[in-house]
Design a protein around this motif. Structure first.
Motif, short mmCIF file in Angstrom:
data_model
loop_
_atom_site.label_atom_id
_atom_site.label_comp_id
_atom_site.label_asym_id
_atom_site.label_seq_id
_atom_site.Cartn_x
_atom_site.Cartn_y
_atom_site.Cartn_z
N MET A 143 0.83 -1.21 0.00
CA MET A 143 0.00 0.00 0.00
C MET A 143 0.86 1.26 0.00
O MET A 143 0.53 2.26 -0.65
N ALA A 144 1.97 1.23 0.74
CA ALA A 144 2.86 2.38 0.77
C ALA A 144 3.52 2.61 -0.60
O ALA A 144 3.73 3.76 -1.00
N PHE A 145 3.84 1.52 -1.29
CA PHE A 145 4.44 1.66 -2.63
C PHE A 145 3.46 2.33 -3.59
O PHE A 145 3.82 3.25 -4.34
N ILE A 146 2.21 1.90 -3.58
CA ILE A 146 1.20 2.51 -4.46
C ILE A 146 0.98 3.97 -4.08
O ILE A 146 0.88 4.85 -4.96
N THR A 147 0.91 4.25 -2.79
CA THR A 147 0.73 5.64 -2.34
C THR A 147 1.91 6.51 -2.75
O THR A 147 1.73 7.69 -3.15
#
Length: 303
Positions: free
Chosen positions: A151-155
């Protein structure tokens, strides 16, 4: 009967035989009901010999016990190789193992984010087990997960696109380059850590998914650094970068120290059961590389 009469009869017979010998050979009349001419008589029977020889050689090869053993041995080796490949794929890409890293809930995500940003007050870093099986992330805050890194990568990619758009530098090619660069750096980091563990012969229970999870936690700090730069300029970026980098290094140093060697877990007296120079080098090296990667992936997004 007189001798003259016998001589006359013999002469007629000889003459008749000579007459029949001189006559032309007349082939038999063809059958009017036959559709095709029979041409088999025009070819010698010896031309069919090679085909029968090939058939006999092929049949001999099939019935040869040595050839049968070789074929069976080759099939056995191919089957064993296929089983080994499937076993290795299942080892590194098992669906059940992948589900373990996504077994999270809201409470775990909240506590983990707080631990990533302020890990200094956390005391027990040991991963808990139940019947030789590590507890899921929702049951143990020290367990690595892949939900927060993904999720942090996509954000981070979305935030990078917004930052580039605010600076009038956005384009699909630039955003794709930013995403691919971040992904390649994670792959390089995972491979480098695996190679380091192999070279220093460190005993550990780390899996590639564990290393991927620990490497992906840096995106939380990257998001905060980019947000600080967008809201407060370069000063906000460097303050957020310094805070998240220190917290990330401390978190990785304490987490990897427990994962690189099981004997490093404290015993009943509260003392470590063992230590190693190789574990220390790998742990410090992995922790020290995090600020460099974070800065390389974020400094161009803030101006």
């Amino acid at each position: 009967m007189s001798s003259a009469h016998l001589i006359n009869v013999d002469f007629k017979c000889i003459a008749g035989s000579k007459h029949r010998g001189r006559g032309p050979l007349v082939p038999p009349a063809p059958d009017p009901h036959q559709l095709f001419d029979d041409t088999s008589a025009g070819f010698p029977h010896s031309q069919g010999a090679p085909a029968s020889g090939i058939d006999m050689g092929f049949n001999t090869l099939l019935t040869d016990p040595v050839a049968n053993v070789a074929v069976a041995y080759g099939s056995s080796i191919a089957s064993q190789g296929k089983d080994i490949v499937h076993k290795e794929i299942h080892r590194f890409m098992s669906v059940n193992k992948l589900k373990y890293f996504f077994a999270v809930d809201t409470a775990y995500v909240t506590k983990k984010l707080a631990l990533l940003l302020f890990p200094y007050a956390h005391q027990n870093w040991e991963v808990r087990y139940s019947r030789d099986t590590p507890l899921t992330p929702r049951q143990d805050i020290n367990a690595p997960d892949l939900y927060i890194p993904s999720m942090a990568f996509i954000t981070y990619i979305l935030l990078a696109g917004m930052a580039l758009g605010l600076q009038q530098r956005f384009s699909p090619e630039v955003l794709g380059m930013c995403a691919s660069t971040a992904f390649v750096w994670v792959v390089i980091e995972v491979l480098a850590l695996l190679l380091s563990l192999y070279l220093v012969t460190v005993q550990s229970d780390l899996t590639p998914f564990d290393i991927l999870a620990y490497s992906g936690y840096k995106y939380v700090g990257m998001i905060l650094a980019v947000l600080g730069g967008l809201l407060f300029g370069s000063d906000g970026y460097y303050v957020a970068f310094a805070w998240t980098s220190c917290a990330l290094m401390y978190f990785l140093a304490r987490s990897l120290r427990m994962k690189l060697h099981p004997s490093l877990a404290p015993d009943g007296m509260g003392h470590p059961r063992g230590s190693g120079r190789g574990q220390t080098y790998v742990t410090l090296g992995a922790a020290a590389c995090q600020p460099l990667i974070v800065y390389w992936l974020t400094f161009h997004l803030v101006r």
